[in-house]
Design a protein around this motif. Sequence first.
Motif, short mmCIF file in Angstrom:
data_model
loop_
_atom_site.label_atom_id
_atom_site.label_comp_id
_atom_site.label_asym_id
_atom_site.label_seq_id
_atom_site.Cartn_x
_atom_site.Cartn_y
_atom_site.Cartn_z
N MET A 109 -1.21 8.08 8.26
CA MET A 109 -2.48 8.02 8.97
C MET A 109 -3.22 6.72 8.65
O MET A 109 -3.69 6.02 9.56
CB MET A 109 -3.35 9.22 8.61
N LEU A 110 -3.33 6.37 7.38
CA LEU A 110 -4.06 5.16 7.00
C LEU A 110 -3.36 3.90 7.50
O LEU A 110 -4.00 2.97 8.00
CB LEU A 110 -4.23 5.12 5.48
N THR A 141 -1.29 3.65 10.06
CA THR A 141 -1.33 3.58 11.52
C THR A 141 -2.68 3.07 12.01
O THR A 141 -2.75 2.19 12.88
CB THR A 141 -1.05 4.96 12.13
N LEU A 142 -3.77 3.59 11.45
CA LEU A 142 -5.09 3.14 11.86
C LEU A 142 -5.31 1.67 11.53
O LEU A 142 -5.93 0.93 12.31
CB LEU A 142 -6.16 4.00 11.19
N GLN A 143 -4.79 1.22 10.38
CA GLN A 143 -4.94 -0.19 10.03
C GLN A 143 -4.11 -1.07 10.95
O GLN A 143 -4.56 -2.14 11.38
CB GLN A 143 -4.52 -0.39 8.56
N THR A 144 -2.91 -0.64 11.30
CA THR A 144 -2.03 -1.44 12.14
C THR A 144 -2.57 -1.54 13.57
O THR A 144 -2.42 -2.58 14.22
CB THR A 144 -0.62 -0.85 12.15
N LEU A 145 -3.17 -0.48 14.07
CA LEU A 145 -3.73 -0.53 15.42
C LEU A 145 -4.79 -1.61 15.58
O LEU A 145 -4.99 -2.14 16.68
CB LEU A 145 -4.33 0.84 15.79
N PHE A 175 0.84 -1.21 0.00
CA PHE A 175 0.00 0.00 0.00
C PHE A 175 0.87 1.25 0.00
O PHE A 175 0.63 2.19 -0.78
CB PHE A 175 -0.92 -0.02 1.21
N SER A 176 1.88 1.29 0.86
CA SER A 176 2.77 2.45 0.90
C SER A 176 3.51 2.61 -0.41
O SER A 176 3.71 3.74 -0.90
CB SER A 176 3.78 2.30 2.05
#
Length: 325
Positions: A254-255, A257-261, A206-207
Amino acid sequence: MTSASPAPSAGPGGVAKTPSPPGRPHSAPPTAGPPGSRARVRRGLLRALPVSPAVILLALFLAGPIGYCAYIAFTDLQLTGQAESSFVGLDNFREAFGDERFLNAVWLTLVFTVLSSIIGQNTLGLALATLMQRASKPVRTLTGAIVVTAWVLPEVVAGFLLYAFFRREGTLNAVLDLLHLPSQNWLFTLPILAVSFANVWRGTAFSMLVYSAALNEIPKEITEAAEVDGAGGWRRMWHITLPMIRRSIGTNLMLNTLQTLSVFGLIWVMTRGGPGNDSQTLPLFMYEQAFQKSMIGYGTAVALLLLLVGSLFSVVYMRLLRTEV
């Protein structure tokens, strides 16, 4: 000879009324509100009409469940052995912050997020995107296919593959034995690093795609002018590339980090949060409390705290995105 103008007629009570000029109608009585404001309201309603189904669906399936979970977090609701629940206020949150296992889960969640998302996926995705710009077409195609394949795999399948790679008799130790290097049980000695590497392997695509699109938007004239001025690769990256793709970096962080959390399946398949609690992040701790120990109220309180952590990350990234370059 001029004609005399008509005399004003006397109205009720002897008060004279001046007649209206010929051809000009009597003025209408004032309306309840200005016509312009009603037109603006009507236009606003018409513009909101196309998005109203989406707003209704979000209210039903997003805001509604979140509100219900917020209510449950303040109760002692359990799955079994309880006839009805009662309101307990902040007891669930006090219990969480006094629980060493919860604090350990918070720490491991932050370590897992920083290692696998902020550092791992972000840095590796930018490196792959930069290298693929200079690589030949066959190399770009092969690299992109390998990285994207890891991304599209279901989380459970990726977890089993990485479990087979890191286990005591797995692929990694087999390679180390061939190189006459010491091997170990990675899932037992370094579980949080193993699951962090697994998340990097799975989510870097994704990155890479985000940064590939951002790098293609940089005008070639700018980089060519920097090369002519004698700027090396690192100086061009630091002073030209990174400032120009700063907004893409913030969005990607941001995307990711939210997915990894919220990663659950990958860690559950590889370690189940063990050994002990050495890889138990907040999603696994929440699942254990809510469904294995049947404490729905306490587990929902942990889920709200996880939502709060994600909201704090989002606020930080949104402020960074609003900052002008």
